[in-house]
Design a protein around this motif. Structure first.
Motif, mmCIF file in Angstrom:
data_model
loop_
_atom_site.group_PDB
_atom_site.id
_atom_site.type_symbol
_atom_site.label_atom_id
_atom_site.label_comp_id
_atom_site.label_asym_id
_atom_site.label_seq_id
_atom_site.Cartn_x
_atom_site.Cartn_y
_atom_site.Cartn_z
ATOM 1 N N GLU A 1 0.667 -1.153 -0.160
ATOM 2 C CA GLU A 1 0.116 0.029 -0.091
ATOM 3 C C GLU A 1 1.284 1.152 -0.257
ATOM 4 O O GLU A 1 1.949 1.190 0.950
ATOM 5 C CB GLU A 1 -0.820 0.307 1.389
ATOM 6 N N LEU A 2 0.680 2.019 -1.134
ATOM 7 C CA LEU A 2 1.267 3.599 -1.111
ATOM 8 C C LEU A 2 0.534 4.265 -0.732
ATOM 9 O O LEU A 2 -0.435 4.733 -1.246
ATOM 10 C CB LEU A 2 2.113 3.382 -2.632
ATOM 11 N N GLU A 3 0.538 5.328 0.332
ATOM 12 C CA GLU A 3 0.098 6.340 0.383
ATOM 13 C C GLU A 3 1.027 7.048 1.479
ATOM 14 O O GLU A 3 1.770 7.223 2.344
ATOM 15 C CB GLU A 3 -0.852 5.630 2.127
ATOM 16 N N ASN A 4 0.978 8.335 0.121
ATOM 17 C CA ASN A 4 1.961 9.486 0.588
ATOM 18 C C ASN A 4 3.581 8.678 0.194
ATOM 19 O O ASN A 4 3.848 8.651 -1.287
ATOM 20 C CB ASN A 4 1.608 10.730 1.700
ATOM 21 N N THR A 5 4.241 9.380 1.216
ATOM 22 C CA THR A 5 5.812 8.542 1.180
ATOM 23 C C THR A 5 6.017 7.180 1.621
ATOM 24 O O THR A 5 7.080 7.183 0.981
ATOM 25 C CB THR A 5 6.359 9.649 1.430
ATOM 26 N N VAL A 6 4.822 6.084 2.434
ATOM 27 C CA VAL A 6 5.442 5.568 3.174
ATOM 28 C C VAL A 6 4.727 4.125 2.260
ATOM 29 O O VAL A 6 3.108 4.305 1.968
ATOM 30 C CB VAL A 6 4.659 5.548 4.730
ATOM 31 N N LEU A 7 5.656 3.185 2.627
ATOM 32 C CA LEU A 7 4.846 1.988 1.395
ATOM 33 C C LEU A 7 4.575 0.988 2.804
ATOM 34 O O LEU A 7 5.561 0.895 3.401
ATOM 35 C CB LEU A 7 6.332 1.782 1.113
ATOM 36 N N THR A 8 3.409 0.468 2.139
ATOM 37 C CA THR A 8 3.322 -0.354 3.806
ATOM 38 C C THR A 8 3.231 -1.863 2.937
ATOM 39 O O THR A 8 2.217 -1.969 2.528
ATOM 40 C CB THR A 8 2.222 -0.282 4.454
#
Lengths: 373, 373
Positions: free
Chosen positions: A289-296
């Protein structure tokens, strides 16, 4: 046939050719190693009719080769190799006695092994008068290692078990795909002839194990049915795979909706850990999951548990995204790229995505997603 | 339950106990590792009902153990071990949430693994009030390594799958036999209590892998049904094998007709090489001929070939001799003895022969011949 030689040199030659010895065969001669002792050199050959490896021993101060009588014999590879391995580190004498019985001896030990008439050994394909192509040994190794893992394992479409090797317009390109992922790698070669062949991936992986390291030059030759790689004193023969390789250039996307740059080790670690929980499922599905600059990166299994890990990207442009993929495919690709910094380009959650080393377009890894569930 | 600890310390404890995790079991809890977190320490336990291993972690500057809330949980060993192994080298926090779901986390990663109620984990056998026996760790390792290989592999006579451990008259003796060979090794212990038990050879081989090295003391305890070995912070429980061990003292010959002293490495090499040709036969038969001071080791196979090697003895008394034996048995014995010089005593070609380290009677290897053909 009669000669003597230091154990280590003979062992080295046996190990080099042994990957081409037939493992399961009803034709006994194919599970042997041919020793062809000439006036000034010994040629060792193994050939299972798919893959052939031939290496040469010439006399040196090191190997103390002394040829007393030329001749040839085929010896059962398994026993020949173990007998030589177990002998002490000293000069070994070999000679053929009656009925292909071959004596292998040192001062205190005498082995006799049943050999086979060298006339029964199959002939290697001929490459007389064929124009060659020259590549650095380490470069060839890289081309193979970054692509071979993406070949198909099954024979459903035999052409996909090979690596497509193309040389045109001063570019040498290796491409492999199993239909769900693709790896392609090119290097620049000047003044190279046109060349195209599909060579079994498994054979090329064996080739990497015997390639000389570094800047040594490997010569590649091609006929209608076979290819030949010459590296120093060793010659490596493989058959080609018949058929037309698919036009893979069409499936590599041009544009992208999302581009993200991430630290290679962080992403590799996160997917490796998520794969632990995913590995009992058929498709080894891991979510990103990519939300703003963070990958989870996450994965879950009703029986085992779940895992979730965040990786901070270094740069991101375009849309946020959710996508799922086979963790093994992405791990193979990341390990092949072996990059401190990765650039990944997505076109939404249902399209294949591209992974490259940041700033280097020579190697491209393309992976189909698992449809989001 | 909640604590935090350096990854390496937790991994070490998991590896120590993991050999006692049940591999094939229908009782799920037995394939788990019990973590028992107390006020000042963590106890990790695995127990497959045959073998139990328990180890203890106490806080140190190195491991940074911080216990915030005591408690206990059983985690599936395979996943638990791989999750911890794949985590980065840093401090790990573990806590049990609802329904035995256990969180394992670092700053960026969060795993959840389904655990099992610690109450379901079987209790280890009790050794309260039992008198112990003390042995040096390295000595115990030697006693096991020089004898365990001679135990029986099959359950035809279960008692022979164990090592017979006896302590009497200031001698601690380990004896193993499969009916065709025997290995026995004693050490001198002063003021030791009487002790006798037959302990599964396989369990004792596992014990050697976790024994502290060198001069550390291992304590041995015994009940009617179980034994316990305590080495540092690790406790190793095994069940005993029921039954009466055969009286092996009667089969060790007193006299001999031939005695020969040979260099250990030369004989080992010769038999190792002869075994190559012998290994496709059921009994791995190798022949030894002793004529004057020369030993000739030989083997032949109609399909493969033959081998013959001479070894010069350093001393020989008594009759010349021809004898045949299973090469694997003799190789096991010679590797266990690991001697520069060997003394071998024969009583003709049909009687068992004795191999010892020259000048050292503490280890004895006895081997039945294959009848001469």
């Amino acid at each position: 046939m009669r000669f003597s030689i230091q154990k280590a040199a003979l062992m080295q030659a046996i190990q080099t050719v042994s990957k081409a010895v037939a493992v399961r065969t009803t034709k006994q001669v194919l599970s042997g190693i041919l020793l062809d002792v000439r006036d000034q050199e010994i040629i060792a050959t193994a050939y299972d009719l798919e893959l052939g490896i031939q290496t040469r021993i010439v006399g040196s101060e090191d190997n103390q080769l002394k040829i007393e009588q030329p001749g040839s014999i085929v010896l059962p590879a398994r026993y020949f190799s173990e007998v030589i391995r177990k002998l002490p580190d000293t000069v070994i004498t070999m000679q053929v006695a009656n009925n292909y019985m071959t004596e292998i001896s040192t001062a205190s030990v005498q082995f006799h092994l049943h050999g086979i008439d060298a006339e029964e050994f199959p002939k290697l394909p001929s490459f007389v008068g064929v124009q060659g192509l020259q590549v650095q040994s380490s470069m060839l190794g890289d081309l193979i290692r970054t692509t071979a893992f993406a070949t198909a394992n099954t024979e459903v479409r035999p052409i996909l078990t090979g690596i497509n090797i193309q040389c045109a317009n001063d570019k040498l390109t290796f491409t492999a795909t199993d239909g769900l992922r693709l790896a392609t790698h090119y290097v620049t070669l000047t003044d190279a002839p046109k060349w195209q062949a599909v060579i079994p991936g498994k054979s090329l992986i064996e080739l990497t194990k015997i390639l000389a390291s570094g800047d040594d030059i490997v010569e590649l030759y091609l006929t209608e049915s076979h290819s030949l790689f010459v590296s120093g004193d060793t010659r490596f023969y493989t058959r080609l795979i018949d058929g037309t390789y698919p036009d893979t250039s069409r499936i590599i996307p041009n544009g992208h909706k999302t581009e993200v740059i991430v630290p290679g080790d962080d992403l590799l670690g996160a997917i490796d850990r998520a794969a632990l929980i995913a590995r009992d499922r058929d498709n080894h599905m891991v979510r990103l999951e990519l939300e703003n600059t963070v990958l989870t990166v996450s994965s879950n299994s009703p029986e085992i548990g779940n895992v979730s890990e965040t990786v901070e990207s270094e740069q991101k442009t375009g849309d946020d995204l959710q996508i799922a993929f086979n963790a093994r495919y992405v791990l193979d690709a990341l390990r092949a790229l072996d990059a401190a910094q990765l650039t990944i380009r997505f076109n939404g959650s249902t399209q294949a995505f591209v992974i490259e080393k940041t700033g280097d377009k020579s190697v491209l890894q393309l992976i189909s997603p698992v449809l989001w569930r």
